[in-house]
Design a protein around this motif. Structure first.
Motif, PDB file in Angstrom:
ATOM      1  N   ALA A 115     -21.509 -10.480  -7.782  1.00  0.00           N
ATOM      2  CA  ALA A 115     -19.754  -9.047  -7.929  1.00  0.00           C
ATOM      3  C   ALA A 115     -20.332  -8.075  -6.705  1.00  0.00           C
ATOM      4  O   ALA A 115     -19.037  -7.674  -5.823  1.00  0.00           O
ATOM      5  N   TYR A 116     -21.506  -7.629  -7.288  1.00  0.00           N
ATOM      6  CA  TYR A 116     -21.683  -6.059  -6.176  1.00  0.00           C
ATOM      7  C   TYR A 116     -22.283  -6.665  -4.622  1.00  0.00           C
ATOM      8  O   TYR A 116     -21.832  -5.506  -3.687  1.00  0.00           O
ATOM      9  N   VAL A 117     -22.512  -7.617  -4.407  1.00  0.00           N
ATOM     10  CA  VAL A 117     -22.428  -7.851  -2.945  1.00  0.00           C
ATOM     11  C   VAL A 117     -21.410  -8.013  -2.462  1.00  0.00           C
ATOM     12  O   VAL A 117     -20.589  -7.860  -0.820  1.00  0.00           O
ATOM     13  N   LEU A 118     -20.066  -8.728  -3.078  1.00  0.00           N
ATOM     14  CA  LEU A 118     -18.819  -9.228  -2.361  1.00  0.00           C
ATOM     15  C   LEU A 118     -17.929  -8.030  -3.018  1.00  0.00           C
ATOM     16  O   LEU A 118     -17.248  -8.225  -1.470  1.00  0.00           O
ATOM     17  N   SER A 119     -18.381  -7.274  -3.264  1.00  0.00           N
ATOM     18  CA  SER A 119     -17.253  -6.143  -3.438  1.00  0.00           C
ATOM     19  C   SER A 119     -17.254  -5.386  -2.062  1.00  0.00           C
ATOM     20  O   SER A 119     -16.935  -4.296  -1.522  1.00  0.00           O
ATOM     21  N   ARG A 120     -19.119  -5.215  -1.493  1.00  0.00           N
ATOM     22  CA  ARG A 120     -19.051  -4.076  -0.816  1.00  0.00           C
ATOM     23  C   ARG A 120     -18.908  -5.198   0.785  1.00  0.00           C
ATOM     24  O   ARG A 120     -18.039  -5.050   1.853  1.00  0.00           O
ATOM     25  N   ASN A 121     -18.831  -6.796   0.645  1.00  0.00           N
ATOM     26  CA  ASN A 121     -17.946  -7.567   1.643  1.00  0.00           C
ATOM     27  C   ASN A 121     -16.713  -6.742   1.744  1.00  0.00           C
ATOM     28  O   ASN A 121     -15.977  -7.354   3.181  1.00  0.00           O
ATOM     29  N   PHE A 122     -16.119  -6.705   0.763  1.00  0.00           N
ATOM     30  CA  PHE A 122     -14.816  -6.285   0.560  1.00  0.00           C
ATOM     31  C   PHE A 122     -13.941  -5.270   1.617  1.00  0.00           C
ATOM     32  O   PHE A 122     -13.292  -5.267   1.832  1.00  0.00           O
ATOM     33  N   VAL A 123     -15.432  -4.584   0.756  1.00  0.00           N
ATOM     34  CA  VAL A 123     -14.753  -2.753   1.955  1.00  0.00           C
ATOM     35  C   VAL A 123     -14.745  -2.907   3.763  1.00  0.00           C
ATOM     36  O   VAL A 123     -14.109  -2.718   3.742  1.00  0.00           O
ATOM     37  N   ARG A 124     -15.857  -3.786   3.579  1.00  0.00           N
ATOM     38  CA  ARG A 124     -15.933  -4.213   5.106  1.00  0.00           C
ATOM     39  C   ARG A 124     -14.783  -4.968   6.289  1.00  0.00           C
ATOM     40  O   ARG A 124     -13.743  -4.412   6.505  1.00  0.00           O
ATOM     41  N   ARG A 125     -13.994  -6.039   4.606  1.00  0.00           N
ATOM     42  CA  ARG A 125     -12.965  -6.554   5.065  1.00  0.00           C
ATOM     43  C   ARG A 125     -11.528  -5.604   5.088  1.00  0.00           C
ATOM     44  O   ARG A 125     -10.698  -6.208   5.949  1.00  0.00           O
ATOM     45  N   ALA A 126     -11.568  -5.123   4.021  1.00  0.00           N
ATOM     46  CA  ALA A 126     -10.493  -3.988   4.156  1.00  0.00           C
ATOM     47  C   ALA A 126     -10.262  -2.985   5.692  1.00  0.00           C
ATOM     48  O   ALA A 126      -9.823  -2.404   6.019  1.00  0.00           O
ATOM     49  N   LEU A 127     -11.969  -2.881   6.220  1.00  0.00           N
ATOM     50  CA  LEU A 127     -11.711  -2.257   7.001  1.00  0.00           C
ATOM     51  C   LEU A 127     -11.502  -2.493   8.596  1.00  0.00           C
ATOM     52  O   LEU A 127     -10.927  -2.533   9.635  1.00  0.00           O
ATOM     53  N   GLU A 128     -11.317  -4.148   8.528  1.00  0.00           N
ATOM     54  CA  GLU A 128     -11.582  -4.725   9.469  1.00  0.00           C
ATOM     55  C   GLU A 128     -10.172  -5.140   9.858  1.00  0.00           C
ATOM     56  O   GLU A 128     -10.120  -5.870  10.795  1.00  0.00           O
ATOM     57  N   ILE A 129      -9.454  -6.021   8.891  1.00  0.00           N
ATOM     58  CA  ILE A 129      -8.414  -6.726   8.707  1.00  0.00           C
ATOM     59  C   ILE A 129      -7.404  -5.578   7.985  1.00  0.00           C
ATOM     60  O   ILE A 129      -7.245  -5.193   7.196  1.00  0.00           O
ATOM     61  N   PRO A 130      -6.243  -5.804   9.125  1.00  0.00           N
ATOM     62  CA  PRO A 130      -4.961  -3.957   8.763  1.00  0.00           C
ATOM     63  C   PRO A 130      -4.541  -4.666   7.098  1.00  0.00           C
ATOM     64  O   PRO A 130      -4.577  -6.356   7.532  1.00  0.00           O
ATOM     65  N   LEU A 131      -4.588  -3.821   6.119  1.00  0.00           N
ATOM     66  CA  LEU A 131      -3.938  -4.216   5.145  1.00  0.00           C
ATOM     67  C   LEU A 131      -2.409  -4.584   4.707  1.00  0.00           C
ATOM     68  O   LEU A 131      -2.226  -3.973   3.708  1.00  0.00           O
ATOM     69  N   GLY A 132      -1.905  -4.508   5.477  1.00  0.00           N
ATOM     70  CA  GLY A 132      -0.303  -4.534   5.099  1.00  0.00           C
ATOM     71  C   GLY A 132       0.109  -3.894   4.847  1.00  0.00           C
ATOM     72  O   GLY A 132       1.053  -3.117   3.377  1.00  0.00           O
ATOM     73  N   GLY A 133       0.304  -1.675   5.939  1.00  0.00           N
ATOM     74  CA  GLY A 133       0.959  -0.708   5.307  1.00  0.00           C
ATOM     75  C   GLY A 133       0.167   0.058   4.388  1.00  0.00           C
ATOM     76  O   GLY A 133       0.486   0.987   4.036  1.00  0.00           O
ATOM     77  N   LEU A 134      -1.165  -0.926   4.029  1.00  0.00           N
ATOM     78  CA  LEU A 134      -1.892   0.497   3.820  1.00  0.00           C
ATOM     79  C   LEU A 134      -3.503   1.190   4.740  1.00  0.00           C
ATOM     80  O   LEU A 134      -4.143   1.469   3.489  1.00  0.00           O
ATOM     81  N   GLU A 135      -3.264   0.593   5.751  1.00  0.00           N
ATOM     82  CA  GLU A 135      -3.859   1.776   6.928  1.00  0.00           C
ATOM     83  C   GLU A 135      -4.457   3.307   7.227  1.00  0.00           C
ATOM     84  O   GLU A 135      -5.844   2.954   6.861  1.00  0.00           O
ATOM     85  N   THR A 136      -2.901   3.725   6.177  1.00  0.00           N
ATOM     86  CA  THR A 136      -3.844   4.544   6.717  1.00  0.00           C
ATOM     87  C   THR A 136      -4.161   5.668   5.114  1.00  0.00           C
ATOM     88  O   THR A 136      -5.643   6.167   5.338  1.00  0.00           O
TER      89      THR A 136
END
Length: 131
Positions: A39-60
């Motif tokens: 879960a810890y490692v996957l949560s860090r991967n989520f951070v990476r994905r959130a920064l690499e792929i625009p999240l539909g209006g949440l970029e700011t």
């Protein structure tokens, strides 16, 4: 239990159906620890994905939280500290027994290091672009 409640539990594995009965056993302890590590490692991967792929209006908001607010630096620092600690000792100390992730396995270290390289690159690129 709701998913929000699960995030506040240090031994989430036992909240899965039928696993509570394994609390206090060696099998339960090992599985719980590996579950938390994953879960810890996957949560860090989520951070990476959130920064690499625009999240539909949440970029700011994402930009503010991770870059301007310094959360990405903290994620990197905490994860690197955990890796160093995991490499330094294979024995869990008394102080670590309450932590959900007292140390990582070799596989966990490898997976986390790969993610940290990408996160550090994102931070470095953001700093260059902001300068």
């Amino acid at each position: 239990m709701t998913s929000n409640q699960l995030t506040l539990v240090s031994s989430r594995w036992y909240c899965e159906p039928a696993y509570e009965k394994l609390r206090g056993t060696e099998e339960g302890a090992v599985n719980s620890r590996l579950y938390n590590e994953k879960a810890y490692v996957l949560s860090r991967n989520f951070v990476r994905r959130a920064l690499e792929i625009p999240l539909g209006g949440l970029e700011t908001e994402v930009d503010w939280f991770y870059y301007k607010n310094g959360k990405l630096r903290k994620v990197l620092k905490d994860a690197k500290t955990l890796i160093v600690k995991s490499r330094a000792s294979t024995v869990e100390s008394e102080a670590d027994s309450d932590r959900a992730i007292p140390r990582l396995t070799g596989g966990g270290i490898i997976a986390l290091e790969r993610t940290l390289i990408k996160l550090q690159s994102l931070l470095d690129n953001h700093q260059v672009a902001s300068a």
